[in-house]
Design an enzyme around this catalytic site. Structure first.
Site, PDB file in Angstrom:
ATOM      1  N   GLU A 121       4.342  13.369  -4.699  1.00  0.00           N
ATOM      2  CA  GLU A 121       3.575  13.363  -3.515  1.00  0.00           C
ATOM      3  C   GLU A 121       4.218  14.146  -2.368  1.00  0.00           C
ATOM      4  O   GLU A 121       5.177  13.978  -1.960  1.00  0.00           O
ATOM      5  CB  GLU A 121       3.347  11.928  -3.050  1.00  0.00           C
ATOM      6  CG  GLU A 121       2.511  11.642  -1.593  1.00  0.00           C
ATOM      7  CD  GLU A 121       2.357  10.344  -1.167  1.00  0.00           C
ATOM      8  OE1 GLU A 121       1.425  10.155  -0.441  1.00  0.00           O
ATOM      9  OE2 GLU A 121       3.500   9.627  -1.444  1.00  0.00           O
ATOM     10  N   GLU A 152       0.864  -1.184   0.015  1.00  0.00           N
ATOM     11  CA  GLU A 152      -0.032   0.033  -0.139  1.00  0.00           C
ATOM     12  C   GLU A 152       0.851   1.216  -0.093  1.00  0.00           C
ATOM     13  O   GLU A 152       1.429   1.584   1.031  1.00  0.00           O
ATOM     14  CB  GLU A 152      -0.836   0.008   0.984  1.00  0.00           C
ATOM     15  CG  GLU A 152      -2.172   0.809   1.164  1.00  0.00           C
ATOM     16  CD  GLU A 152      -2.008   2.223   1.348  1.00  0.00           C
ATOM     17  OE1 GLU A 152      -1.732   3.139   0.183  1.00  0.00           O
ATOM     18  OE2 GLU A 152      -1.810   2.768   2.301  1.00  0.00           O
ATOM     19  N   CYS A 207      -1.842   8.941   2.908  1.00  0.00           N
ATOM     20  CA  CYS A 207      -1.656   8.696   1.492  1.00  0.00           C
ATOM     21  C   CYS A 207      -3.023   9.092   0.612  1.00  0.00           C
ATOM     22  O   CYS A 207      -2.818   9.411  -0.517  1.00  0.00           O
ATOM     23  CB  CYS A 207      -1.209   7.308   1.345  1.00  0.00           C
ATOM     24  SG  CYS A 207      -2.684   6.173   2.246  1.00  0.00           S
TER      25      CYS A 207
END
Length: 477
Positions: free
Chosen positions: A378, A250, A284
């Protein structure tokens, strides 16, 4: 509660630490002040081998697993404030967030306790074809012999619970390696699970170096599954290192909140603020890009800045603080640099942008170029980049062109547009009139492309990949 009241040495079980652990202590720092929040004894290669040898399955009935998880939930509820304060001391997150995390973790334990009682088998009759026989095929699930779980810093309790609780429910033993930045909560939660009745051989929590501990753990043939939550780069390294075993990765996200011209703007600005600033932007699934249709862009930006002013950054222990620190000063410097680069590339700074140690102010930038690193990569912090888009097609095309595929959200009252987004956005989750990260703890969660291999987390799905399906057949009739 002060940080110094939390400071202590958290011990690993003696059968893992051994005498060789000595005084190899890891200092865990409070990001807001730099004080030592706690110390943890680390293991070396010999300690890892002890953990690999000691972590073994124990035959527990479904009821026993249910009772352990139920007791753990009760203990966590009684100690909710203690855990919330501990999370604050090692993450710098404000109390609003740490208390919320403890509450979510209680939900994880409750769902896992429920699933421990659920029958997981199927029955297939074999006389349904002309050449069939009077037999039935049955399926059952058998737990894996050993799971390695590696967790990140941003949710030091809930992410740990999302790996350990389903493992307990499925009956799979785990070696847990928490982030070296936030191991205190994981160790305290391990102690709580032991107190709830979990046999110690079902769970070993270790802290150690990448070369001596983490890489050998991932590669060890006794480990049947590596479950990892963290960065893309490390996830891809794990996939190359692990060899022939199950993987659940993940990884990162770059989630958009797409605001269309028919949206309820009050709802849109609230979702944007919550999505960008909750947990100091360190999720996230946080909103990393606010894509606003051009015809409503100016009005949205004006309202959003006013809403963002409500998110006060400061002392994480102050009840009025809504945004605490990021994980450390180095992380804050990266964010500060990306904001400066975005402005240099042509973005307009509307709010914030300042940094004080590890405390990054909630920051709103408008008309952010699509090529600046702030939105291409990110950016793990309380940043809100606003980007005008022509329409939904423009937003979908830009998102799908990038490497991430974790989550997304669309604010609209048009059902056709909502369904189009659900069909065409290439990601694991699309939420309509909610933040990208909305879910419950039992629902499937995960991404595609650089956000993951498409394998889902969530209590139900995690139990599936922590076990193997076994089929058998018997004469019937």
């Amino acid at each position: 509660m002060s940080v110094t009241e939390q400071t202590e040495i958290l011990e690993l079980p003696s059968y893992i630490a051994g005498e060789a652990a000595g005084e190899d202590l890891l200092d865990v720092l409070y990001p807001y002040t730099g004080e030592v929040a706690g110390r943890v004894r680390q293991v070396d290669g010999a300690g890892l081998e002890r953990a690999l040898t000691a972590t073994q399955p124990v035959e527990l009935t479904r009821w026993a697993r249910h009772e352990i998880l139920t007791k753990a939930r009760s203990l966590l509820s009684e100690r909710a404030e203690e855990f919330a304060q501990l999370i604050r001391c090692e993450t710098g997150l404000c109390m609003r967030e740490t208390r919320y995390e403890v509450g979510r973790t209680q939900d994880v334990l409750q769902f896992a306790a429920m699933e421990a009682l659920r029958d997981d088998g199927q029955i297939f009759s074999c006389d349904i074809l002309p050449q069939g026989q009077a037999r039935k095929i049955f399926t059952t699930r058998e737990p894996l012999k050993l799971v390695a779980a590696i967790t990140p810093f941003n949710h030091p309790l809930n992410q740990v619970a999302h790996k350990l609780s389903p493992a307990i429910a499925a009956g799979a033993p785990v070696i847990l390696k928490p982030s070296e930045k936030t191991p205190l909560t994981a160790l305290r939660f391990t102690e709580l699970l032991y107190e709830a009745g979990l046999p110690p051989s079902m769970l070993s929590t270790i802290v150690g170096s990448v070369d001596e501990v983490v890489t050998p753990l991932i590669a060890d043939e006794r480990v049947e599954l590596v479950s990892f939550t963290g960065s893309v780069a490390i996830g891809k390294t794990i996939s190359r290192t692990a060899g022939y075993k199950k993987l659940c990765l993940e990884l990162g996200g770059n989630s958009p909140l797409i605001v269309l011209d028919d949206a309820d703007l009050d709802l849109a600005v609230t979702l944007a603020a919550e999505g960008c600033f909750r947990n100091s932007g360190q999720r996230c699934t946080a909103v990393k890009r606010v894509l606003v249709q051009e015809s409503i862009h100016d009005e949205f930006s004006r309202r959003f800045v006013e809403k963002a002013r409500e998110y006060v950054a400061g002392d994480p222990e102050d009840p009025d603080t809504r945004v605490g620190t990021v994980i450390d000063e180095d992380a804050a410097r990266v964010l500060e640099g990306r904001v400066a680069q975005a402005v240099a590339d042509g973005a307009e700074l509307l709010l914030g942008g300042g940094r004080h140690g590890a405390l990054m102010e909630p920051t709103v930038l408008d008309r952010v170029p699509r090529t600046t690193p702030l939105v291409v990569e990110e950016s793990f912090g309380p940043l809100a980049p606003i980007i005008p888009v022509k329409d939904l097609d423009d937003a979908i095309a830009w998102y799908n062109s990038g490497p991430f595929g974790l989550s997304s959200a669309v604010v609209t009252n048009n059902m056709d547009a909502a369904l189009k987004a659900v069909r065409e956005l290439r990601c694991g989750t699309t939420n309509i009139n909610e933040v990208p990260g909305y879910r419950i703890e039992s629902s499937p969660f995960g991404g595609v492309k650089d956000s993951g291999l498409g394998i889902k987390e969530g209590v139900v799905e995690t139990m599936k990949f922590m076990s193997n399906v076994k089929t058998f057949s018997l004469p019937w009739g």
